[in-house]
Design an enzyme around this catalytic site. Structure first.
Site, PDB file in Angstrom:
ATOM      1  N   ALA A   6       3.315   6.154  -2.484  1.00 57.17           N
ATOM      2  CA  ALA A   6       4.419   6.764  -2.858  1.00 57.17           C
ATOM      3  C   ALA A   6       4.740   6.787  -4.382  1.00 57.17           C
ATOM      4  O   ALA A   6       5.098   8.019  -4.809  1.00 57.17           O
ATOM      5  CB  ALA A   6       5.734   6.298  -2.109  1.00 57.17           C
TER       6      ALA A   6
ATOM      7  N   GLY B 171       0.866  -1.391  -0.004  1.00 53.31           N
ATOM      8  CA  GLY B 171      -0.113   0.134   0.067  1.00 53.31           C
ATOM      9  C   GLY B 171       0.870   1.376   0.038  1.00 53.31           C
ATOM     10  O   GLY B 171       0.478   2.190  -0.721  1.00 53.31           O
ATOM     11  N   CYS B 172       1.906   1.268   0.742  1.00 57.64           N
ATOM     12  CA  CYS B 172       2.719   2.509   0.928  1.00 57.64           C
ATOM     13  C   CYS B 172       3.545   2.905  -0.513  1.00 57.64           C
ATOM     14  O   CYS B 172       3.806   3.783  -0.692  1.00 57.64           O
ATOM     15  CB  CYS B 172       3.721   2.120   2.049  1.00 57.64           C
ATOM     16  SG  CYS B 172       2.745   2.233   3.399  1.00 57.64           S
ATOM     17  N   THR B 173       3.856   1.702  -1.086  1.00 52.76           N
ATOM     18  CA  THR B 173       4.531   1.621  -2.305  1.00 52.76           C
ATOM     19  C   THR B 173       3.678   2.386  -3.368  1.00 52.76           C
ATOM     20  O   THR B 173       4.015   3.166  -4.052  1.00 52.76           O
ATOM     21  CB  THR B 173       5.164   0.419  -2.953  1.00 52.76           C
ATOM     22  OG1 THR B 173       6.209  -0.013  -1.645  1.00 52.76           O
ATOM     23  CG2 THR B 173       5.714   0.405  -4.050  1.00 52.76           C
TER      24      THR B 173
END
Length: 151
Positions: free
Chosen positions: A50, A45-47
């Site tokens: 970003a 999710g964070c990738t």
């Protein structure tokens, strides 16, 4: 929920992925900020989040905005994450979650994960948009819409 629309952001200072000290006082009065808090480098999710900011980064900078990602990960982790995904923006290390607490970003998922929240701050340091949602999609689009509305 974190800071509300109309709140002034607290001044803070953290270290970025290159070991430089970043201080909000250097930017307030000069440019709008997009500050996104995310749980962890190199997670799906964070990738995704970003990379969505990366893919639209030029649209933010053309409007004079600075994009800043913040998590508790180390400078080294941020450097690796930025390098792996060609992230052109500032990643700040908040290992003790000091700034996360200043922005009142709460934990989620049964209080296990650091929250995911995005703030758009006008040139004078006031919140003009906040979006709290653990889903990674939507953060960049809402932030870009808010930046377009103030630029």
């Amino acid at each position: 929920m974190g800071l509300k629309i109309g709140d002034r952001i607290p001044e803070f200072s953290l270290t970025d992925q290159d070991g430089n000290t970043f201080n909000t006082a250097d930017l307030i009065g000069k440019k709008p900020l997009v500050i996104f808090f995310y749980p962890k480098d190199n997670t799906p999710g964070c990738t995704k989040e970003a990379c969505s900011f990366r893919d639209s980064y030029q649209e933010f900078t053309e409007r004079g905005a600075e994009v800043i990602g913040i998590s508790a990960d180390s400078e080294f982790s941020h450097r690796k994450f930025a390098s792996m995904y060609n992230l052109p923006f500032i990643l700040l290390s908040d290992p003790k979650n000091k700034v996360r607490r200043l922005f009142k970003v709460e934990k989620s998922l049964f209080n296990l994960l650091p929250g995911r929240e995005t703030f758009v701050v006008d040139k004078e340091g006031f919140v003009v948009m906040s979006f709290n949602n653990m889903g990674a999609s939507g953060h960049m689009k809402r932030a870009l819409k808010a930046i377009k509305s103030i630029s």
